[in-house]
Design an enzyme around this catalytic site. Structure first.
Site, PDB file in Angstrom:
ATOM      1  N   ASN A  80       0.856  -1.063   0.036  1.00 13.14           N
ATOM      2  CA  ASN A  80       0.032  -0.082   0.162  1.00 13.14           C
ATOM      3  C   ASN A  80       0.890   1.195   0.148  1.00 13.14           C
ATOM      4  O   ASN A  80       1.860   1.540   1.004  1.00 13.14           O
ATOM      5  CB  ASN A  80      -0.869   0.043   1.392  1.00 13.14           C
ATOM      6  CG  ASN A  80      -1.703   1.135   1.242  1.00 13.14           C
ATOM      7  OD1 ASN A  80      -1.395   2.141   1.120  1.00 13.14           O
ATOM      8  ND2 ASN A  80      -3.124   0.835   1.815  1.00 13.14           N
TER       9      ASN A  80
ATOM     10  N   HIS B 239       0.914   6.331   1.838  1.00 13.23           N
ATOM     11  CA  HIS B 239       1.779   7.180   2.734  1.00 13.23           C
ATOM     12  C   HIS B 239       2.858   7.763   2.089  1.00 13.23           C
ATOM     13  O   HIS B 239       3.416   8.610   2.607  1.00 13.23           O
ATOM     14  CB  HIS B 239       2.012   6.584   4.041  1.00 13.23           C
ATOM     15  CG  HIS B 239       0.629   6.346   4.744  1.00 13.23           C
ATOM     16  ND1 HIS B 239      -0.204   7.348   5.088  1.00 13.23           N
ATOM     17  CD2 HIS B 239       0.079   5.245   4.930  1.00 13.23           C
ATOM     18  CE1 HIS B 239      -1.276   6.801   5.644  1.00 13.23           C
ATOM     19  NE2 HIS B 239      -1.088   5.583   5.665  1.00 13.23           N
TER      20      HIS B 239
ATOM     21  N   HIS C 135      -5.827   3.678  -1.439  1.00 11.23           N
ATOM     22  CA  HIS C 135      -6.995   3.940  -1.018  1.00 11.23           C
ATOM     23  C   HIS C 135      -7.196   5.388  -1.446  1.00 11.23           C
ATOM     24  O   HIS C 135      -6.615   6.195  -0.932  1.00 11.23           O
ATOM     25  CB  HIS C 135      -6.874   4.017   0.472  1.00 11.23           C
ATOM     26  CG  HIS C 135      -8.025   3.994   1.133  1.00 11.23           C
ATOM     27  ND1 HIS C 135      -8.427   4.000   2.611  1.00 11.23           N
ATOM     28  CD2 HIS C 135      -9.389   4.570   0.835  1.00 11.23           C
ATOM     29  CE1 HIS C 135      -9.503   4.390   2.870  1.00 11.23           C
ATOM     30  NE2 HIS C 135     -10.277   4.772   1.847  1.00 11.23           N
TER      31      HIS C 135
ATOM     32  N   ARG D 238      -9.419   8.092  -0.713  1.00  9.27           N
ATOM     33  CA  ARG D 238     -10.471   8.522   0.242  1.00  9.27           C
ATOM     34  C   ARG D 238     -11.332   9.685  -0.325  1.00  9.27           C
ATOM     35  O   ARG D 238     -10.931  10.318  -1.339  1.00  9.27           O
ATOM     36  CB  ARG D 238      -9.741   8.973   1.317  1.00  9.27           C
ATOM     37  CG  ARG D 238      -8.907   7.948   2.328  1.00  9.27           C
ATOM     38  CD  ARG D 238      -8.315   8.209   3.590  1.00  9.27           C
ATOM     39  NE  ARG D 238      -9.197   8.367   4.670  1.00  9.27           N
ATOM     40  CZ  ARG D 238      -9.567   7.521   5.482  1.00  9.27           C
ATOM     41  NH1 ARG D 238      -8.717   6.646   5.562  1.00  9.27           N
ATOM     42  NH2 ARG D 238     -10.409   7.551   6.493  1.00  9.27           N
TER      43      ARG D 238
ATOM     44  N   ARG E  31      -6.956  12.608   1.037  1.00 11.19           N
ATOM     45  CA  ARG E  31      -5.795  13.072   1.985  1.00 11.19           C
ATOM     46  C   ARG E  31      -4.423  12.784   1.571  1.00 11.19           C
ATOM     47  O   ARG E  31      -3.614  13.304   1.606  1.00 11.19           O
ATOM     48  CB  ARG E  31      -6.195  12.886   3.587  1.00 11.19           C
ATOM     49  CG  ARG E  31      -6.147  11.531   3.706  1.00 11.19           C
ATOM     50  CD  ARG E  31      -6.305  11.188   5.113  1.00 11.19           C
ATOM     51  NE  ARG E  31      -7.713  11.511   5.647  1.00 11.19           N
ATOM     52  CZ  ARG E  31      -7.962  10.912   6.874  1.00 11.19           C
ATOM     53  NH1 ARG E  31      -7.486  10.074   7.516  1.00 11.19           N
ATOM     54  NH2 ARG E  31      -9.389  10.994   7.168  1.00 11.19           N
TER      55      ARG E  31
ATOM     56  N   GLU F 212      -8.787   0.382  -2.901  1.00 11.46           N
ATOM     57  CA  GLU F 212      -9.367   0.359  -1.676  1.00 11.46           C
ATOM     58  C   GLU F 212     -10.373   1.819  -1.733  1.00 11.46           C
ATOM     59  O   GLU F 212     -10.036   3.115  -2.098  1.00 11.46           O
ATOM     60  CB  GLU F 212      -8.659   0.811  -0.391  1.00 11.46           C
ATOM     61  CG  GLU F 212      -7.857  -0.565  -0.211  1.00 11.46           C
ATOM     62  CD  GLU F 212      -7.016  -0.310   1.121  1.00 11.46           C
ATOM     63  OE1 GLU F 212      -7.088   0.718   1.879  1.00 11.46           O
ATOM     64  OE2 GLU F 212      -6.194  -1.413   1.528  1.00 11.46           O
TER      65      GLU F 212
ATOM     66  N   THR G  78      -8.262   3.533   8.802  1.00  9.03           N
ATOM     67  CA  THR G  78      -9.464   2.924   8.837  1.00  9.03           C
ATOM     68  C   THR G  78      -9.739   1.999  10.136  1.00  9.03           C
ATOM     69  O   THR G  78      -9.222   1.241  10.536  1.00  9.03           O
ATOM     70  CB  THR G  78      -9.477   1.965   7.631  1.00  9.03           C
ATOM     71  OG1 THR G  78      -9.069   2.677   6.467  1.00  9.03           O
ATOM     72  CG2 THR G  78     -10.970   1.057   7.269  1.00  9.03           C
TER      73      THR G  78
ATOM     74  N   GLU H  22     -11.140  -9.379   3.457  1.00 12.35           N
ATOM     75  CA  GLU H  22      -9.776  -8.808   3.989  1.00 12.35           C
ATOM     76  C   GLU H  22     -10.105  -8.790   5.559  1.00 12.35           C
ATOM     77  O   GLU H  22     -11.065  -8.001   5.673  1.00 12.35           O
ATOM     78  CB  GLU H  22      -9.195  -7.730   3.408  1.00 12.35           C
ATOM     79  CG  GLU H  22      -7.967  -7.336   4.007  1.00 12.35           C
ATOM     80  CD  GLU H  22      -7.013  -6.321   3.257  1.00 12.35           C
ATOM     81  OE1 GLU H  22      -7.178  -6.377   2.158  1.00 12.35           O
ATOM     82  OE2 GLU H  22      -6.419  -5.623   3.705  1.00 12.35           O
TER      83      GLU H  22
ATOM     84  N   HIS I  60      -3.596  -4.646   7.985  1.00 12.88           N
ATOM     85  CA  HIS I  60      -3.814  -3.172   8.562  1.00 12.88           C
ATOM     86  C   HIS I  60      -3.075  -3.256   9.954  1.00 12.88           C
ATOM     87  O   HIS I  60      -3.049  -4.141  10.800  1.00 12.88           O
ATOM     88  CB  HIS I  60      -5.089  -2.878   9.161  1.00 12.88           C
ATOM     89  CG  HIS I  60      -5.435  -1.390   9.327  1.00 12.88           C
ATOM     90  ND1 HIS I  60      -4.880  -0.731  10.503  1.00 12.88           N
ATOM     91  CD2 HIS I  60      -5.938  -0.561   8.635  1.00 12.88           C
ATOM     92  CE1 HIS I  60      -5.226   0.382  10.137  1.00 12.88           C
ATOM     93  NE2 HIS I  60      -5.810   0.812   9.079  1.00 12.88           N
TER      94      HIS I  60
ATOM     95  N   GLY J 238       1.162  -1.515   4.486  1.00  9.99           N
ATOM     96  CA  GLY J 238       1.493  -0.073   4.029  1.00  9.99           C
ATOM     97  C   GLY J 238       2.384   0.869   4.790  1.00  9.99           C
ATOM     98  O   GLY J 238       3.569   1.116   4.621  1.00  9.99           O
TER      99      GLY J 238
END
Ligand code: PXP
Length: 248
Positions: free
Chosen positions: A7, A10, A43, A45, A49, A70, A101, A151, A194, A216
């Protein structure tokens, strides 16, 4: 072999902190490909962000690896997914004020909405994944609506481990193992993710039904010290070692 989805959100978080074009998440995705990742996860969002719409456009053209998009179950995101048709779409719960999340989707509580929401995505050829906790009701509902994948959220297990709350950590791990077995028995492919780190990955990678991990934040954090290539290779090594020792 268990797959590793990297992921890259970031990388975009750092870029957006300064409004520069760097560091570029697409460059990170290409590097992850070379380091042995099996897929790229991003992801998008609602508040954009980290990953932007432009990042998704560029990832879709630049990547050789499958993209796992995602997203929240909203009409806007559904339209974006239908336009791009990524390999996989992972539906996640999203709250604007959260840092990341928190918790899994309530599939059981909105079963007919979710069934209707995923139908066009399935028809478009996307593998639909539901990001859920290990509760049997959520797993069973995901199977009933025709999701291909669940997941399982490993965040609570990782938090307990980091806080040294070992009894709670072990209980959470046992529940994840039961959840993975149940999901597999219902014909779902099982993924997990996660909060995973070098310290917490081994017991999750060792769960036999888990076919893919999505990781990630830790990989991007660790890349500050050992490089993205080194971080991915070390995670891959730990996953492979966990599989080898659980099957021997
Ligand atoms: N899987 C899902 C569904 C997620 O939402 C996230 C976070 O975006 C991850 C995996 C990866 O979590 P982390 O960044 O903590 O490794």
């Amino acid at each position: 072999m268990q797959r590793l989805g990297v992921n890259i959100d970031h990388v975009a978080t750092i870029r957006n902190a300064r409004g520069t074009p760097w560091p570029d998440p697409v460059r990170a995705a290409k590097l992850a490909e070379e380091a042995g990742a099996d897929g790229i996860t991003a992801h998008l969002r609602e508040d954009r962000r980290h990953i932007s719409d432009g990042d998704i456009d560029r990832l879709m053209t630049a990547l050789r690896l499958p993209l796992n998009l995602e997203m929240a179950a909203t009409p806007e995101m559904q339209a974006i997914a239908l336009r791009h048709r990524p390999h996989a779409v992972c539906l996640v719960p999203e709250k604007r004020e959260e840092r990341t999340t928190e918790g899994g989707l309530d599939v059981a509580g909105q079963e007919s909405f979710m069934a209707d929401f995923i139908a066009p995505l399935r028809e478009a050829g996307c593998r639909v994944s539901m990001f859920i906790g290990h509760e049997p009701a959520q797993i069973e509902a995901s199977a009933r609506i025709g999701a291909a994948v669940v997941e399982l959220h490993t965040g609570a297990y990782c938090d307990y481990d980091t806080e040294g709350r070992m009894a709670e950590r072990d209980a959470e791990l046992a529940a994840l193992r039961r959840g993975a077995a149940l999901a597999h028995s219902l014909g779902l492919e099982v993924h997990a993710g996660h909060g995973l780190t070098f310290d917490t990955v081994t017991p999750i990678a060792a769960i036999p039904e888990v076919r893919e991990l999505n990781i990630g934040h830790f990989l991007i954090s660790e890349s500050v010290f050992i490089g993205l290539d080194g971080a991915i290779r070390e995670m891959r090594r730990r996953m492979d070692a966990a599989r080898a020792s659980s099957s021997s």
